[in-house]
Enzyme design. Structure first.
Site, PDB file in Angstrom:
ATOM      1  N   HIS A  46     -62.892   5.268  16.435  1.00 45.53           N
ATOM      2  CA  HIS A  46     -62.865   4.455  17.642  1.00 45.53           C
ATOM      3  C   HIS A  46     -61.463   4.351  18.225  1.00 45.53           C
ATOM      4  CE1 HIS A  46     -65.092   1.723  20.235  1.00 45.53           C
ATOM      5  NE2 HIS A  46     -64.055   0.910  20.229  1.00 45.53           N
ATOM      6  N   HIS A  92     -70.231   0.274  24.161  1.00 43.73           N
ATOM      7  CA  HIS A  92     -70.395  -0.819  23.202  1.00 43.73           C
ATOM      8  C   HIS A  92     -71.754  -0.642  22.544  1.00 43.73           C
ATOM      9  CE1 HIS A  92     -68.432  -4.937  22.394  1.00 43.73           C
ATOM     10  NE2 HIS A  92     -67.573  -3.976  22.158  1.00 43.73           N
TER      11      HIS A  92
END
Length: 759
Positions: A46, A92
């Site tokens: 990430h 998300h």
């Protein structure tokens, strides 16, 4: 006593044994648990892009309008006349599957912060959503929660959600996708960046207090899901849009002063990532004094403070001596504010706690020195058989009209009115067209009256089936369709952002999909002159080893000038001529029709001739700007028949509850191949238009100048969709099926006793 670092602790932090060995080599000693936590988040997929970075570097990222490319919180492009647009798309996905409302809400909050951190006031948001099979027991629960979360946060912020896309496929049963896009406007000469410059400058914390929510969210977002997914709810952040609104206004006021040297959103990995990234960009070191961090909970450890992903927080480097100015503005907006560190020349990132140094790490291994992998790649083994499937052996439907009705009821194609009616798309009055069309168009006049003639066109999209069957071609289609959507409203594409959603990159076939999609996006962007200025990668979108379709979502921005000359996607006047800009090939490989009617996902995606694509787009763009057209609608999912049906139906039901307005059409289509293939094939480079008869000759001349083929199909009028020799269906029947597609998913869920069934 310091806790020993065992192989189990290393694994719990998402680090491989060889990565831990690299940490030992960088430090020359065993890290503390706090330091291990820092490496864990900074080396996560990430934050580090360790599997994707080598491929992302091949993107075209520069151009005459690019003021800021990848590497900052958002990309920035020049709109002319001293104005610029900052925009980005962010995923998300993992949090939204675990806790859909808060996961989606904080996704919106995060992308808004990315944009206003650049100095821009957000004026519009979009989203691209993917959910599982409509009949899956969890699909409706996720759909309702995600849409409510997006609406709940965005509406409170006063930023309209003006468009997007929603699609359904069984590959997303265990891993929904929530990709959020925001665009903001700023002066072209006042861009703020996330850099820790100026040795001795104070590092200041602004915003909400720090709690324990979201700890290791970045690490969670870099791993597959399994049977323990529900236990990961504590890693999902909790958002407060009212606090974010205060933070937004405070930051924009600070940007009007000379106090801000650099500023960074505390997003994934919280204080750790924001401070490390700022130090890395500035080529400096940073000392943090964690005792000064405003805390929401008692007894928090340095590890928790550094890795918390509490929302609505900013880290800024202020000019020395401007601390009180920053403090006064933040306190005016009722925000916590504190000096928590200093910029140093050491090249090291240090965290202090109660007089002791709890972390002392070199900056470079945490940023540019993070692992970069050239992972093994191989084509997906299922593709040869899927490509070889003989589509001609499929039976033709006995009733093409009934097939069209069924297709319109598919949730991926059906009206998204249920979704966008939950978003406040009218706030700030920026929308030039209502949601539901090919591209959103927002005016700049509300924020900058001197730019009343300008608008911005926004489009997001991708076809996951195409990208599975041919990742390179499918990704090119994503760019081409976004550009086509922008052409339909008269816009000129100028740049893109992306959100690259894939499965486990440690599987060679997934890494191959990723690399091919990146190559396809890059080549298409070079052809359209639309550099990639920002983006996001989301990997490990798998549950119990089952990955999603490759979903490289593209978000494109275009300039509409004059904004008064935009165009809608629905037919307007009886008697108008209907024409197709493009050709009829009947390519059904990877189509929604093939899946819906035959249960097949096979063949190859439609061929894409970029020269033809650009000619079609230029024809329609110039026609819109010249005021020749009544409507323009891209032919995509469901093909020409669905495009005709959608053009017959209004995208808004009258608020007084009266009968929805629609209009029919009668067309004659040449059928070079099977009728169902021509009607429902998703051939590339096609736009359905309608125009007054008196404009027809000028339009044909324009198409010839641009080198685009035009087929005259028929005329607008009546109350049926009539395709000579193929089908004749009342538009009312089509509209009923189309409008009920998504409500039917929700009703199906309500009928189940376990509507919120566990994973």
């Amino acid at each position: 006593m310091t806790e020993p670092i065992t192989p189990e602790i290393v694994a719990q932090h998402g680090l491989k044994p060889d990565e831990y060995q690299r940490i030992l080599e960088h430090l020359g000693r065993t890290p503390t648990l706090t330091e291990l936590g820092v490496f864990s988040v900074m080396w996560s997929e990430h934050c580090s892009y360790k599997s994707s970075r080598v491929h992302l570097k091949t993107f075209p990222t520069s151009g005459p309008r690019v003021l800021q490319g990848p590497g900052e919180n958002a990309g920035v492009v020049d709109l002319g006349d001293g104005l610029a647009a900052a925009f980005k798309m962010e995923s998300h996905n993992h949090p939204s599957y675990i806790e859909p409302y808060q996961g989606a809400a904080t996704g919106v909050g995060g992308i808004l912060r990315d944009v206003f951190t650049m100095g821009a006031r957000p004026i519009a948001s979009l989203n691209a959503l993917r959910f599982g099979d409509p009949s899956h027991p969890r699909t409706a629960y996720l759909l309702e929660g995600v849409v409510a979360g997006i609406g709940g946060y965005g509406n409170c912020m006063g930023v309209p959600t003006v468009g997007g896309e929603v699609a359904f496929h069984p590959s997303y049963n265990g891993n929904c996708l929530v990709n959020a896009f925001t665009l903001g406007i700023l002066p072209a000469d006042k861009i703020f960046r996330g850099t820790a410059a100026g040795v001795g400058n104070p590092v200041m914390y602004v915003g909400a207090k720090t709690g324990r929510d979201g700890i290791h969210g970045a690490t969670m977002a870099s791993a597959e899901f399994d049977a323990s997914t529900e236990e990961k709810r504590p890693t999902v952040q909790v958002g407060d849009p009212f606090m974010e609104k205060l933070l937004l206004e405070a930051c924009l006021e600070l940007f009007q002063t000379d106090a801000v040297v650099g500023i960074q959103d505390m997003g994934a990995a919280g204080l750790t990532s924001s401070s490390v990234e700022m130090a890395g960009r500035g080529g400096n070191g940073l000392d943090l004094f964690l005792d000064q961090v405003p805390l929401r909970e008692e007894g928090m450890t340095p590890y928790e403070i550094l890795l918390s992903e509490s929302q609505e927080r900013m880290l800024l480097v202020a000019a020395e001596g401007k601390e009180e100015l920053v403090r006064s503005i933040c306190e005016k907006w009722d925000l916590d504010v504190a000096v928590i560190g200093r910029v140093t020349a050491s090249g090291r990132w240090r965290a202090h706690w109660r007089g002791a140094v709890v972390a002392d790490l070199p900056v470079d291994p945490l940023t540019e020195g993070a692992p970069k992998y050239h992972r093994p790649m191989t084509p997906h083994p299922a593709l040869p058989a899927l490509h070889a499937f003989d589509l001609a052996t499929l039976p033709e439907p006995a009733d093409l009209g009934a097939a069209l009705v069924r297709l319109l009821a598919r949730p991926t194609i059906a009206s998204k009115e249920w979704v966008y009616r939950q978003y406040d798309h009218m706030v700030r009055l920026v929308g030039a067209v209502r949601p539901g069309g090919d591209a959103a168009v927002v005016r700049l006049a509300v924020s900058h009256d001197a730019h009343a003639h300008k608008g911005i066109a926004l489009s997001v999209g991708v076809n996951g089936r195409f990208c599975f069957l041919d990742p390179y071609l499918g990704a090119m289609h994503a760019v081409a369709e976004c550009a086509r959507n922008i052409a339909c409203v008269g816009g000129e594409p100028i740049a893109i952002t992306d959100c690259l959603n894939f499965g486990n990159p440690e599987k060679p076939e997934i890494m191959w999909q990723f690399a091919e999609c990146v190559r396809g996006i890059g080549d298409a962007c070079r052809a359209f002159g639309t550099p990639v200025v920002s983006g996001n990668v989301s990997l490990y979108n798998e549950t119990e080893g089952q990955g999603i379709l490759p979903t490289p979502t593209v978000g494109m921005v275009g300039l509409v000038e004059p904004v008064e000359r935009t165009c809608h996607s629905t037919f307007r006047d009886a008697g108008d001529v209907i024409a197709l800009v493009g050709s009829l090939q009947g390519e059904v490989g990877g189509s929604e029709y093939l899946s819906a009617e035959h249960g097949k996902e096979a063949g190859r995606p439609p061929a894409l001739d970029l020269a033809r694509e650009k000619a079609v787009q230029e024809t329609v763009r110039r026609a819109v700007r010249a005021g020749l057209l009544s409507s323009a609608h891209d032919c995509s999912e469901g093909g020409l028949a669905v495009a005709l049906a959608e053009s017959c139906m209004m995208h808004e039901v009258p608020s007084d509850g009266s009968k929805p307005a629609w209009i029919g059409c009668a067309v004659r289509i040449p059928f070079p191949v099977r009728k169902d293939f021509v009607l429902f094939g998703e051939d590339a480079s096609r736009i359905l238009v309608s125009l007054p008869k008196e404009n027809a000759a000028r339009f044909v001349d324009l198409a010839q100048q641009c080198g685009a083929p035009v087929i005259r199909l028929g005329a607008v009028g009546g109350d049926r969709l009539e395709i000579q020799g193929a089908l004749s269906v009342p538009v009312e029947e089509l509209a009923r099926a189309w409008r009920d597609g998504i409500p039917a998913v929700l009703r199906r869920d309500a009928a189940h006793a376990g509507a919120t069934a566990p994973v």
